[in-house]
Design a protein around this motif. Structure first.
Motif, mmCIF file in Angstrom:
data_model
loop_
_atom_site.group_PDB
_atom_site.id
_atom_site.type_symbol
_atom_site.label_atom_id
_atom_site.label_comp_id
_atom_site.label_asym_id
_atom_site.label_seq_id
_atom_site.Cartn_x
_atom_site.Cartn_y
_atom_site.Cartn_z
ATOM 1 N N CYS A 22 0.821 -1.075 -0.172
ATOM 2 C CA CYS A 22 -0.075 0.083 -0.184
ATOM 3 C C CYS A 22 0.882 1.277 0.172
ATOM 4 C CB CYS A 22 -0.816 0.131 1.259
ATOM 5 S SG CYS A 22 -1.484 -1.626 1.692
ATOM 6 N N GLY A 23 0.917 2.237 -1.150
ATOM 7 C CA GLY A 23 1.819 3.225 -1.006
ATOM 8 C C GLY A 23 0.939 4.429 -1.419
ATOM 9 N N ASN A 24 1.498 5.577 -1.341
ATOM 10 C CA ASN A 24 0.982 6.780 -1.579
ATOM 11 C C ASN A 24 0.143 7.060 -2.673
ATOM 12 O OD1 ASN A 24 1.079 9.647 -2.545
ATOM 13 N ND2 ASN A 24 1.656 10.051 -0.516
ATOM 14 N N GLY A 25 0.562 6.195 -4.030
ATOM 15 C CA GLY A 25 -0.224 6.486 -5.052
ATOM 16 C C GLY A 25 0.256 7.859 -5.778
ATOM 17 N N GLY A 26 1.487 8.360 -5.678
ATOM 18 C CA GLY A 26 1.968 9.398 -6.258
ATOM 19 C C GLY A 26 1.536 10.829 -5.850
ATOM 20 N N GLY A 27 0.741 10.737 -4.901
ATOM 21 C CA GLY A 27 0.226 11.898 -4.212
ATOM 22 C C GLY A 27 -0.928 12.586 -5.040
ATOM 23 N N ASP A 28 -1.409 11.813 -6.052
ATOM 24 C CA ASP A 28 -2.539 12.475 -6.945
ATOM 25 C C ASP A 28 -4.082 12.649 -6.210
ATOM 26 O OD1 ASP A 28 -1.334 10.472 -9.570
ATOM 27 O OD2 ASP A 28 -0.995 12.591 -9.017
ATOM 28 N N GLY A 29 -4.025 11.518 -5.350
ATOM 29 C CA GLY A 29 -5.359 11.324 -4.469
ATOM 30 C C GLY A 29 -6.513 11.094 -5.368
ATOM 31 N N ASP A 30 -7.770 10.264 -4.671
ATOM 32 C CA ASP A 30 -8.496 9.866 -5.704
ATOM 33 C C ASP A 30 -9.566 11.138 -5.842
ATOM 34 O OD1 ASP A 30 -9.572 7.434 -6.571
ATOM 35 O OD2 ASP A 30 -9.174 6.802 -4.538
ATOM 36 N N LYS A 31 -10.220 11.467 -7.248
ATOM 37 C CA LYS A 31 -11.099 12.620 -7.300
ATOM 38 C C LYS A 31 -12.759 11.838 -6.876
ATOM 39 C CE LYS A 31 -12.500 13.812 -11.474
ATOM 40 N NZ LYS A 31 -12.360 14.211 -12.933
ATOM 41 N N ALA A 32 -13.059 12.270 -6.093
ATOM 42 C CA ALA A 32 -14.638 11.819 -5.697
ATOM 43 C C ALA A 32 -15.364 12.764 -5.427
ATOM 44 C CB ALA A 32 -14.508 10.807 -4.546
ATOM 45 N N SER A 33 -16.173 13.374 -6.072
ATOM 46 C CA SER A 33 -16.844 14.654 -5.812
ATOM 47 C C SER A 33 -18.431 14.565 -6.537
ATOM 48 C CB SER A 33 -16.405 15.843 -6.422
ATOM 49 O OG SER A 33 -16.119 15.713 -7.884
ATOM 50 N N GLN A 164 4.207 3.286 -8.260
ATOM 51 C CA GLN A 164 4.139 4.354 -9.213
ATOM 52 C C GLN A 164 4.228 5.714 -8.267
ATOM 53 O OE1 GLN A 164 0.669 3.862 -11.341
ATOM 54 N NE2 GLN A 164 1.557 2.682 -12.948
ATOM 55 N N SER A 165 4.405 5.763 -7.082
ATOM 56 C CA SER A 165 4.512 7.038 -6.197
ATOM 57 C C SER A 165 5.862 7.668 -6.477
ATOM 58 C CB SER A 165 4.685 6.490 -4.714
ATOM 59 O OG SER A 165 3.304 6.020 -4.276
ATOM 60 N N ASN A 238 10.187 2.872 0.697
ATOM 61 C CA ASN A 238 9.479 3.988 1.236
ATOM 62 C C ASN A 238 8.207 4.358 0.382
ATOM 63 O OD1 ASN A 238 10.441 5.166 -1.315
ATOM 64 N ND2 ASN A 238 12.367 5.848 -0.398
ATOM 65 N N ARG A 239 7.784 3.618 -0.615
ATOM 66 C CA ARG A 239 6.651 3.943 -1.119
ATOM 67 C C ARG A 239 5.433 3.279 -0.704
ATOM 68 N NH1 ARG A 239 10.604 7.100 -3.287
ATOM 69 N NH2 ARG A 239 10.346 7.788 -5.401
ATOM 70 N N GLN A 240 5.732 2.173 0.243
ATOM 71 C CA GLN A 240 4.822 1.247 1.083
ATOM 72 C C GLN A 240 4.123 1.921 2.102
ATOM 73 O OE1 GLN A 240 3.508 -1.228 2.592
ATOM 74 N NE2 GLN A 240 2.998 -2.362 0.965
ATOM 75 N N VAL A 241 3.182 1.687 2.341
ATOM 76 C CA VAL A 241 2.324 2.438 3.478
ATOM 77 C C VAL A 241 2.831 1.823 4.859
ATOM 78 C CG1 VAL A 241 0.384 0.672 3.946
ATOM 79 C CG2 VAL A 241 0.026 3.212 4.069
ATOM 80 N N ALA A 242 3.550 0.700 4.920
ATOM 81 C CA ALA A 242 4.316 0.225 6.100
ATOM 82 C C ALA A 242 5.189 1.372 6.298
ATOM 83 C CB ALA A 242 4.586 -0.970 5.641
ATOM 84 N N ASN A 243 6.014 2.070 5.208
ATOM 85 C CA ASN A 243 6.835 3.062 5.833
ATOM 86 C C ASN A 243 6.448 4.096 6.266
ATOM 87 O OD1 ASN A 243 9.692 4.136 4.974
ATOM 88 N ND2 ASN A 243 8.426 5.741 4.281
ATOM 89 N N ALA A 244 4.932 4.483 6.082
ATOM 90 C CA ALA A 244 4.337 5.742 6.588
ATOM 91 C C ALA A 244 4.191 5.263 8.125
ATOM 92 C CB ALA A 244 2.993 6.098 6.009
ATOM 93 N N ALA A 256 14.134 2.481 4.324
ATOM 94 C CA ALA A 256 13.437 3.691 4.004
ATOM 95 C C ALA A 256 14.212 4.523 2.902
ATOM 96 C CB ALA A 256 13.450 4.967 4.861
ATOM 97 N N ASP A 257 15.350 4.166 2.454
ATOM 98 C CA ASP A 257 16.309 4.538 1.655
ATOM 99 C C ASP A 257 15.950 3.944 0.164
ATOM 100 O OD1 ASP A 257 17.659 2.411 2.212
ATOM 101 O OD2 ASP A 257 19.577 3.284 2.096
ATOM 102 N N CYS A 258 15.101 3.058 -0.054
ATOM 103 C CA CYS A 258 14.787 1.965 -1.163
ATOM 104 C C CYS A 258 13.527 2.771 -1.823
ATOM 105 C CB CYS A 258 14.673 0.706 -0.576
ATOM 106 S SG CYS A 258 13.665 -0.439 -1.732
ATOM 107 N N ASP A 259 13.822 3.156 -3.037
ATOM 108 C CA ASP A 259 12.444 3.733 -3.612
ATOM 109 C C ASP A 259 11.649 2.706 -4.272
ATOM 110 O OD1 ASP A 259 13.428 6.419 -2.983
ATOM 111 O OD2 ASP A 259 14.630 6.549 -4.831
ATOM 112 N N GLY A 260 10.342 2.837 -3.819
ATOM 113 C CA GLY A 260 9.646 1.771 -4.447
ATOM 114 C C GLY A 260 8.848 1.104 -3.337
ATOM 115 N N ASP A 261 8.074 -0.139 -3.416
ATOM 116 C CA ASP A 261 7.120 -0.593 -2.507
ATOM 117 C C ASP A 261 7.648 -1.722 -1.836
ATOM 118 O OD1 ASP A 261 6.760 -2.077 -4.727
ATOM 119 O OD2 ASP A 261 4.870 -2.042 -4.980
ATOM 120 N N TYR A 262 8.305 -2.633 -2.658
ATOM 121 C CA TYR A 262 9.049 -3.661 -2.095
ATOM 122 C C TYR A 262 10.129 -4.006 -2.882
ATOM 123 C CZ TYR A 262 4.936 -5.616 0.747
ATOM 124 O OH TYR A 262 3.782 -5.459 1.426
ATOM 125 N N LYS A 263 11.325 -4.937 -2.212
ATOM 126 C CA LYS A 263 12.419 -5.256 -2.795
ATOM 127 C C LYS A 263 13.132 -6.383 -2.214
ATOM 128 C CE LYS A 263 17.183 -3.152 -4.023
ATOM 129 N NZ LYS A 263 17.919 -2.105 -3.891
#
Length: 351
Positions: A22-33, A164-165, A238-244, A256-263
């Motif tokens: 579970c990662g951030n998703g690139g900070g785009d956020g869902d559009k729900a309106s 993709q974050s 660091n893209r994984q929600v576990a990092n948060a 935390a210096d690993c860019d991606g979700d899993y490695k």
């Protein structure tokens, strides 16, 4: 209208179990309106393709226990007609467990393509990115096949878009956005706001207590994904929600210096970091007794393996028995995990 399937990163299948982050998703956020006088709701996927709902869905299938649990918490559980990766009996808190056990299990793992397309659902909530199902179950349906079956297909972006974050995930905003979007889609926005507010209140209390801890003073923390295999450990990056979750709890993810979700890393990498604490990341086995047995096995392995028995955390007995799903997949219990980790690694500081 959905404008096409996004080229999502494949989820990782390790040891016969589906491992998804579970990662951030690139900070785009869902559009729900909902516009003035307009009852429609539009949500986007990782690439911005839109899915519009003119009314709340009536027959929902969930890909796993995570999205099922969110719908139950939102009060939309009566709309769920089936799920994959079902929660084991007794693994969900309170009255959610009884509700979950009433949901039809379409598969104990990934729902086979033909069964999903023939389920009669009008919505499929996908916790993961696109994947090859393997094991003779066939490929995942295309968006054209979903459309032909009358099924709208949306994602929990905080999980499916993790790889993709564009930046490290250090808060739960993407998880909160998923909950908000599901509330909009299912007509349960008031409950969604209540759930998000509860998460924020819990995390804010932890942040007040330990959030300003200097990086150098934060205990180092390794999430040991026991079910991903022990020969070569799988790091949460660091893209994984576990990092948060780890960061918000006042600890420091050793990868935390690993860019991606899993490695995949080597045990020599873990030894070099020599973590202060190790979380025994065991996936739900279906009962409390089975989960405890798995935690015991993970701890025993670390204590007996020549490569790990000398680690500081192992020698000190600094283990946390917290399930994988509530740490690595979007859910209300991410906030509970933040609190539990903080209370453990910062004893006496968090109320």
């Amino acid at each position: 209208m959905r404008s096409g399937r996004w080229a999502g990163t494949a989820a990782v299948v390790v040891g016969g179990l589906l491992m998804a982050g579970c990662g951030n998703g690139g900070g785009d956020g869902d559009k729900a309106s909902r516009g003035a006088g307009d009852p429609s709701v539009t949500v986007t996927d990782c690439m911005g393709a839109e899915t519009t709902f003119d009314s709340a869905p009536e027959k929902i299938v969930t890909s796993n226990a995570s999205s099922l649990e969110l719908l139950l918490r939102l009060g939309a559980g009566d709309k769920v007609i089936g799920t994959g990766f079902p929660p084991g009996k007794g693994t969900l808190p309170g009255g959610l467990d009884a509700q979950a056990q009433q949901v039809k299990v379409l598969s104990d793992t990934v729902i086979p393509k033909e069964k999903l397309l023939g389920s009669g659902a009008d919505l499929y909530i996908d916790t993961f990115a696109s994947m090859n199902m393997g094991g003779g179950m066939g490929d995942a349906p295309t968006e054209q096949e979903f459309e032909a079956a009358g099924i709208k297909h949306i994602f929990l972006k905080s999980t499916a878009c993790a790889a993709q974050s564009r930046s490290a995930v250090t808060d739960l905003s993407a998880v909160e956005a998923d909950i908000t979007a599901l509330g909009e889609v299912t007509g349960t926005s008031a409950k969604a706001r209540e759930l998000v507010d509860g998460m924020k209140k819990k995390v804010d209390a932890v942040q007040k207590a330990v959030g300003r801890t200097a990086e150098s003073e934060r205990p180092t923390y390794f999430f040991f994904d026991y079910d991903a295999g022990t020969k070569q450990p799988m790091a949460v990056c660091n893209r994984q929600v576990a990092n948060a979750v780890i960061t918000l709890a006042g600890a420091r993810n050793v990868f935390a210096d690993c860019d991606g979700d899993y490695k995949q890393v080597g045990w020599e990498d873990v030894i070099a970091e020599n973590p202060d604490w190790i979380q025994l990341g065991v996936r739900d086995r279906g009962s409390e007794a089975a989960n405890e047995k798995a935690f015991d096995e993970a701890e025993k392995w670390l204590k007996s393996n020549s490569a790990t028995k000398g680690l500081k955390a192992v020698k000190d007995g600094h283990f946390l028995r917290i399930g994988s799903e509530r740490t690595t997949i979007a859910g209300v219990r991410n906030a509970d995990t933040v609190e539990e980790i903080a209370k453990t690694v910062h004893p006496g500081k968090v109320g």
